[in-house]
Design a protein around this motif. Structure first.
Motif, PDB file in Angstrom:
ATOM      1  N   ASP A 187      -4.839 -17.718  22.340  1.00 58.88           N
ATOM      2  CA  ASP A 187      -6.006 -16.845  22.247  1.00 58.88           C
ATOM      3  C   ASP A 187      -5.850 -15.711  23.264  1.00 58.88           C
ATOM      4  N   ALA A 224      -5.231 -15.543  14.569  1.00 56.49           N
ATOM      5  CA  ALA A 224      -6.296 -16.406  15.068  1.00 56.49           C
ATOM      6  C   ALA A 224      -6.875 -17.261  13.944  1.00 56.49           C
ATOM      7  N   LEU A 229      -8.861 -20.549  15.237  1.00 57.11           N
ATOM      8  CA  LEU A 229      -9.826 -20.004  16.190  1.00 57.11           C
ATOM      9  C   LEU A 229     -11.038 -19.481  15.427  1.00 57.11           C
ATOM     10  N   ARG A 233     -11.909 -13.827  16.919  1.00 55.85           N
ATOM     11  CA  ARG A 233     -10.920 -14.021  17.979  1.00 55.85           C
ATOM     12  C   ARG A 233      -9.576 -13.406  17.560  1.00 55.85           C
ATOM     13  N   ALA A 235      -5.166 -13.728  18.322  1.00 58.14           N
ATOM     14  CA  ALA A 235      -4.147 -14.637  18.850  1.00 58.14           C
ATOM     15  C   ALA A 235      -2.751 -14.075  18.647  1.00 58.14           C
TER      16      ALA A 235
END
Length: 252
Positions: A187, A224, A229, A233, A235
């Motif tokens: 993240d 993400a 997630l 978000r 990632a």
């Protein structure tokens, strides 16, 4: 989601990142690196080529290698990296030769990192632009170095004679690989702006910075979602391989 306990506060103190060209690491891992350095992790970059075959502006050709080195230094500073090494290989000609592997072994033994990060040695057919031949060569050279050469005191014995003792690398993280190899999602929501600022520094390589920005943001959000997630978000993704971990025994 973060998998396997690979959090910087879980023992990662030193990371060595390999890239084929200036800007590769910023696309692949700058958010994760910013997260690590903000937690006190020391990160060292090793850029294997000088990037002299990159760019799109003919007027840049006489100074392109020096320009790209300046861009990389500025981009690295944004994400908290000050130590950048260059192997001096020619852009477009990088190979996993013994010359290059020896350079990699020597640097890993010098730095002795908890994590070695490199470009993936496997071609990604879904987006072949990730798989520039130099990228693949970077991953292959680092993989050959990490096992077994770095930990074998009889490999490149002149390195040991120069004081660079054998070292067992705990983990190898690949970036820029085939989508199906991704097994670790970090993240980086709080570090997206830093990542994009680092990428934008490499203006000699990107004629459409706004489109680049939008594409990177979209890819991070897609990562993400794939990693589980929550919505909104961002990632970065990696293929994490354990080399010498509690699960390995005597090199097996």
């Amino acid at each position: 989601m973060e998998q396997g306990g690979f959090r910087p506060e879980a023992g990662i103190r030193q990371v060595l990142v390999f890239a084929a060209h200036p800007d590769d690491v910023d696309f692949g891992a700058a958010g994760t690196i910013a997260r690590w350095t903000s937690a006190g992790v020391k990160v060292v970059y090793c850029i294997m080529t000088d990037g002299d075959a990159g760019g799109f502006d003919e007027s840049h050709r006489p100074d392109i290698a020096a320009m790209r080195a300046r861009e990389q230094a500025s981009a690295a500073a944004i994400v908290g990296v000050e130590d950048i090494r260059y192997l001096g290989q020619r852009d477009g000609y990088l190979e996993a030769s013994h010359e290059v592997v020896k350079q990699v072994v020597g640097l890993i033994r010098e730095i002795r990192p908890d994590v070695v990060m490199a470009m993936h040695p496997e071609r990604a057919w879904d987006r072949i632009q990730k798989s520039h031949p130099d990228h693949l060569a970077c991953g292959e050279a680092v993989t050959r170095a990490v096992y077994p050469a770095v930990e074998n005191p009889y490999a490149y014995p002149e390195l040991a004679e120069a004081g660079l003792a054998a070292y067992k690398v705990p983990y190898l993280w690949f970036y820029g690989g085939p989508r199906e190899r991704d097994n670790h999602f970090v993240d980086v929501t709080d570090y997206v702006d830093a990542k994009l600022a680092a990428i934008r520094i490499h203006s000699s390589q990107h004629p459409d910075l706004d489109r680049m920005d939008a594409t990177v943001r979209s890819n991070l959000q897609d990562n993400a979602a794939r990693g589980g997630l929550r919505e909104g978000r961002s990632a970065e993704v990696f293929h994490v391989v354990g080399i010498n971990t509690p699960a390995t025994f005597a090199g097996f």
